[in-house]
Design an enzyme around this catalytic site. Structure first.
Site, short mmCIF file in Angstrom:
data_model
loop_
_atom_site.label_atom_id
_atom_site.label_comp_id
_atom_site.label_asym_id
_atom_site.label_seq_id
_atom_site.Cartn_x
_atom_site.Cartn_y
_atom_site.Cartn_z
N HIS A 330 20.69 50.26 45.56
CA HIS A 330 21.70 51.30 45.35
C HIS A 330 22.52 51.12 44.09
O HIS A 330 23.40 51.94 43.80
CB HIS A 330 22.67 51.36 46.53
CG HIS A 330 22.09 52.01 47.75
ND1 HIS A 330 22.18 53.36 47.98
CD2 HIS A 330 21.41 51.49 48.79
CE1 HIS A 330 21.57 53.63 49.12
NE2 HIS A 330 21.09 52.52 49.63
N LYS A 508 35.79 60.68 45.48
CA LYS A 508 34.79 59.59 45.55
C LYS A 508 35.57 58.30 45.60
O LYS A 508 36.79 58.32 45.39
CB LYS A 508 33.86 59.61 44.35
CG LYS A 508 34.60 59.76 43.01
CD LYS A 508 33.70 59.94 41.82
CE LYS A 508 33.00 61.26 41.75
NZ LYS A 508 31.61 61.26 42.17
N ARG A 509 34.92 57.18 45.88
CA ARG A 509 35.66 55.92 45.84
C ARG A 509 36.27 55.71 44.46
O ARG A 509 35.74 56.18 43.46
CB ARG A 509 34.71 54.75 46.18
CG ARG A 509 34.47 54.61 47.66
CD ARG A 509 35.73 54.38 48.45
NE ARG A 509 36.29 53.08 48.22
CZ ARG A 509 36.18 52.04 49.05
NH1 ARG A 509 35.55 52.17 50.19
NH2 ARG A 509 36.74 50.88 48.75
N LYS A 514 33.48 55.10 37.78
CA LYS A 514 33.52 56.53 38.13
C LYS A 514 34.54 57.29 37.27
O LYS A 514 34.58 58.51 37.26
CB LYS A 514 33.83 56.70 39.62
CG LYS A 514 32.68 56.26 40.53
CD LYS A 514 33.07 56.38 42.00
CE LYS A 514 32.01 55.90 42.97
NZ LYS A 514 30.95 56.90 43.21
N THR A 616 26.13 61.45 45.75
CA THR A 616 25.77 62.51 46.69
C THR A 616 26.90 63.53 46.77
O THR A 616 26.66 64.67 47.18
CB THR A 616 25.49 61.95 48.10
OG1 THR A 616 26.56 61.07 48.46
CG2 THR A 616 24.17 61.20 48.13
N LYS A 620 26.94 67.82 47.31
CA LYS A 620 27.74 68.60 48.26
C LYS A 620 28.40 69.78 47.56
O LYS A 620 28.40 70.90 48.06
CB LYS A 620 28.82 67.72 48.90
CG LYS A 620 28.29 66.55 49.72
CD LYS A 620 29.40 65.56 50.06
CE LYS A 620 28.82 64.25 50.55
NZ LYS A 620 29.83 63.16 50.58
C1 LIG Z 1 29.80 62.00 49.99
C2 LIG Z 1 30.90 61.03 50.17
C3 LIG Z 1 31.02 59.95 49.31
C4 LIG Z 1 30.11 59.74 48.12
O1 LIG Z 1 30.65 60.43 47.03
P1 LIG Z 1 30.12 60.16 45.53
O2 LIG Z 1 30.81 61.20 44.73
O3 LIG Z 1 28.65 60.35 45.55
O4 LIG Z 1 30.53 58.78 45.19
C5 LIG Z 1 32.06 59.07 49.51
N1 LIG Z 1 32.93 59.23 50.52
C6 LIG Z 1 32.86 60.27 51.37
C7 LIG Z 1 33.86 60.41 52.44
C8 LIG Z 1 31.83 61.20 51.23
O5 LIG Z 1 31.76 62.23 52.10
#
Ligand SMILES: *Cc1c(COP(=O)(O)O)cnc(C)c1O
Length: 768
Positions: A330, A508-509, A514, A616, A620
């Site tokens: 990952h 995101k985290r 990022k 991911t 979304k």
């Molecule tokens: C989808 C999701 C992530 C991943 O987000 P990225 O932008 O791909 O890092 C992290 N936390 C939550 C709660 C999510 O639903």
């Protein structure tokens, strides 16, 4: 599932009586939630029990994290009884929406854990026999609150609403042996319902308990002090999820967690296989295992240990393991690749370590260069290398990421074993991430092309000819979703966001790679421009953030503080707050994500190229009809391939450029050459923000000094980011813009987790 309102309410009432000594008229929210959920579970048991009896080959998805989110609405939807249950409850004066207060099951940190959750749902919906195996943490990912703009962490007591969607399966308990203690592992099984197809798979989460029931007498008299201590330690193993995302923490308790989960899972699987008369050499015909990153890689030596105890030679056991295991990588970041101290590992798990040593010896037999190919070296066990050496297949999670693995991170391994390496681009489940979170948009799509896309997302391409027709409805629904989100943010955060503003969202985290800092810099830049009267026509925009920082990650916490300071500055300045607002929402989780992605106008995906394996979150947003403002990184590359680069907003250094820039990069020179950039950088240290407590100073220092100043190229990408972001903001709102949004939606088919799990099933698991 067939649904009879009267029978259902009767079931609910019976459960309320038996479990809570109350009835529909007197039940409180928690009691009602548990009774409703259990009534649904009762109906689902026959399908579940039948599924558990099937003889087909199954795949076990081993993962230290499953970020499931809220179960109830998704389960009702997949069982086809969402409306039925809503109506039934309404008929007795109860609102199904009240269960929005139920805690998320946040047994994961971020993308990796959410991916596991999406894959379980998609596999069930595709009729693929995939079961999850993990840990039932007593406390999931911490709850985040802000105090004076600083992140504070609180325990996540996710079980306080009860756990009606799990059943404790005492009879499958297993004993996990460590050199200093034995621990009882008890599984809790959660059904994973396929979408409208009666398939039920299982997520099995192990809970740790003392082997002997707690002995109060000896504890009381302290005669058996050691025994009492052992009991205390046993329950502790599953106490809490480590809150680090993309970083390795070399704690022994973490190692115990990892072994605990894989040992319990494999013991149980092998025991049942044996009881059914299976020949161990044929185990791979009935089972395979997907290792979700290195966290569950101890499963490899554990299976070897078990098989050898069953009488197989090492070579026989090795060949079985090789056919059973597959490994997903990952990340390419060195700080995330797990390595364990060999001494500590061999002290805690001597029999397991013995198998790792045997793997190292087996590797040496291949006669390869020991400087390139090793599992144990200099007293350190390299988990990724162990996984690659033994696994049948190794996969990256987006094309660009797999290419980097082959070219750089695992180059030697790829050159030696090219047939092992495959790409499986990540995906998300369209049920939770469109049907459930954005029902009005889903209805618009259904009205044009029917509902086949619910389980065949490529069908969305058929919407293309209707884009012009649905544009007004799409705009209206987006507007309604924004109103709803604004009201929610007002209630939860106390911040007012006009729904007419552009919603620019980064969720995101929090991680330096990022680059939430880059986003913050752009906001600060726009603030100065507006203040100076240079941008009097700035399109009114709300900049929305959501992110948790690992509690020990200083720089990440500094970025949160900075953004909260910027929010205070901007929102409190009447000259500017007419044109922009900033809000950092607290406690970002799956349920918050569902509300945010359906209300976004802009999806910020701005990682330093090469650093985000896939992402991911980007998918979304795309699925909900949002354009991406992003770098050529992770799945953004494929999003552009599918939806057209011209329909997204791409900026910044490419992977190739990043590598070149980093040779002799001088961020200070870049900053000094760009007055706009210099101004925002200086703002960190010149008193623009009254409250900094040294944090912002260190943030500033990270850009210009130290071992690797501005490691993530914030300064380098700033100018291009501003240029493209400005263009985006000024293009917003036209029909042409909304057409881009819908073109992204129409092209989201590839990013269905249904496609991902089908690829895994065909290329890796062979269970289709
Ligand atoms: C989808 C999701 C992530 C991943 O987000 P990225 O932008 O791909 O890092 C992290 N936390 C939550 C709660 C999510 O639903």
């Amino acid at each position: 599932m067939k649904f009879d309102k009267k029978v259902f309410l009767k079931d609910v009432e019976n459960i309320l009586r038996a479990d809570f000594a109350c009835d529909l008229a007197t039940a409180n929210k928690k009691e009602l939630y548990n009774a409703v959920s259990k009534a649904v579970m009762q109906e689902a048991y026959p399908d579940w029990i039948a599924a558990k009896r099937q003889q087909k080959k199954r795949c076990g998805y081993f993962s230290a994290e499953f970020l499931m989110g809220r179960a109830i609405f998704n389960n009702l939807m997949n069982l086809g009884i969402l409306d039925g249950v809503r109506d039934a409850l309404a008929s007795v004066g109860e609102d199904l929406g009240q269960f929005e207060e139920v805690e998320d099951a946040a047994l994961g940190n971020g993308g990796l854990g959410r991916l596991a959750a999406c894959y379980l749902e998609s596999a069930a919906s595709m009729g693929l026999p995939l079961d999850g195996y993990g840990i039932r943490y007593r406390y999931g990912l911490f709850r985040q609150v802000f105090a004076d703009g600083y992140q504070k962490e609180e325990g996540d007591d996710w079980l306080k609403w009860g756990d009606p969607w799990s059943v404790r399966v005492e009879r499958d308990a297993a004993i996990v042996h460590f050199s200093d203690m034995d621990i009882l592992a008890v599984p809790y099984d959660m059904p994973i319902f396929g979408y409208h197809n009666t398939v039920v798979n299982t997520l099995r989460l192990w809970s740790s308990e003392p082997v002997t029931a707690f002995d109060f007498e000896t504890f009381d008299t302290m005669k058996g002090e050691n025994k009492a201590v052992e009991n205390f330690n046993a329950t502790k193993i599953c106490d809490v999820l480590y809150p680090n995302d993309n970083t390795m923490v070399g704690k022994l308790l973490r190692l115990r967690q990892q072994y605990f989960m894989v040992s319990a899972s494999l013991q149980d699987i092998v025991r049942k296989y044996k009881a059914a008369g299976g020949d161990f050499k044929a185990l791979p015909e009935k089972f395979c295992f997907q290792l979700n990153d290195t966290h569950p890689v101890l499963a490899i030596p554990e299976l070897l240990r078990i098989l050898r105890k069953e009488g197989l030679s090492f070579e026989e056991a090795f060949l079985v393991a090789k056919r059973c295991f597959n490994f997903t990588n990952h990340t390419i970041m060195a700080e995330a690749l797990e390595k364990w101290d060999a001494l500590a590992l061999s002290d805690l798990l001597p029999d397991v370590y013995e198998q790792i040593v045997a793997c190292q010896e087996r590797l040496e037999l291949e006669g390869l260069d020991p400087n390139k190919f090793f599992i144990i070296r200099d007293g350190t066990v390299h988990m990724a290398n162990l996984a690659i050496f033994v696994s049948s297949k190794v996969n990256g999670v987006a094309e660009i990421h797999t290419d980097i693995l082959k070219r750089e991170t695992f180059r030697h391994w790829y050159e030696q074993y090219p047939e092992k390496f495959v790409n499986i681009t990540n995906g998300i489940t369209p049920r939770r991430w469109l049907l459930l979170n954005n029902p009005k948009l889903a209805a618009i799509i259904d009205a044009k092309i029917g509902g086949a896309w619910h389980t065949d997302l490529k069908q969305l391409a058929r919407l293309k000819p209707y884009i012009g027709e649905i544009l007004p409805d799409f705009k209206r629904v987006k507007g309604e979703n924004k109103e709803k989100l604004a009201a929610y943010i007002k209630a939860r955060e106390g911040v007012e966001i006009p729904a007419g503003f552009i919603f620019d969202i980064q969720i995101k985290r929090l991680h330096e790679y990022k680059r939430q800092l880059l986003n913050a810099f752009s906001i600060l830049h726009f603030y100065f421009e507006i203040k100076d009267g240079k941008m009097n026509d700035f399109p009114p925009t709300a900049f929305i953030f959501g992110a948790k920082a690992a509690p020990g990650y200083y720089m990440a916490k500094a970025v949160i503080k900075l953004i909260n300071e910027i929010a205070k500055l901007v929102n409190g300045d009447p000259d500017v707050s007419r044109r922009m607002r900033v809000v950092f929402v607290q406690d970002y989780d799956v349920s918050y994500a569902e509300k945010l992605v359906c209300a976004a106008d802009i999806s910020e995906q701005i990682s330093t190229a090469g650093m985000e394996a896939s992402g991911t979150g980007n998918m979304k947003f795309m699925l909900n009809g949002t354009v991406t403002l992003g770098t050529m990184d992770g799945a953004n590359v494929e999003i552009c391939e599918e939806a057209g680069r011209e329909n997204n907003y791409i900026f910044g250094a490419t992977v190739e450029e990043v590598a070149n820039v980093k040779r002799g990069y001088d961020p200070l020179a870049v900053i000094n050459a760009d007055p706009a950039l210099k101004r925002v950088c200086d703002a960190l240290v010149n008193g623009t923000f009254s409250d900094d407590r040294g944090m912002l100073v260190r943030l500033h220092a990270s850009l210009i000094s130290g071992h690797e100043p501005d490691r993530y190229l914030v300064a380098y990408d700033f100018a291009d980011y501003i240029r493209v972001k400005k263009r985006l903001l000024y293009e917003f709102g036209t029909d042409e813009f909304y057409t881009k949004c819908l073109l992204n939606l129409c092209a989201a088919g590839k990013f269905s987790a249904d496609r991902s799990v089908t690829d895994y099933a065909n290329l890796i698991w062979h269970i289709n």
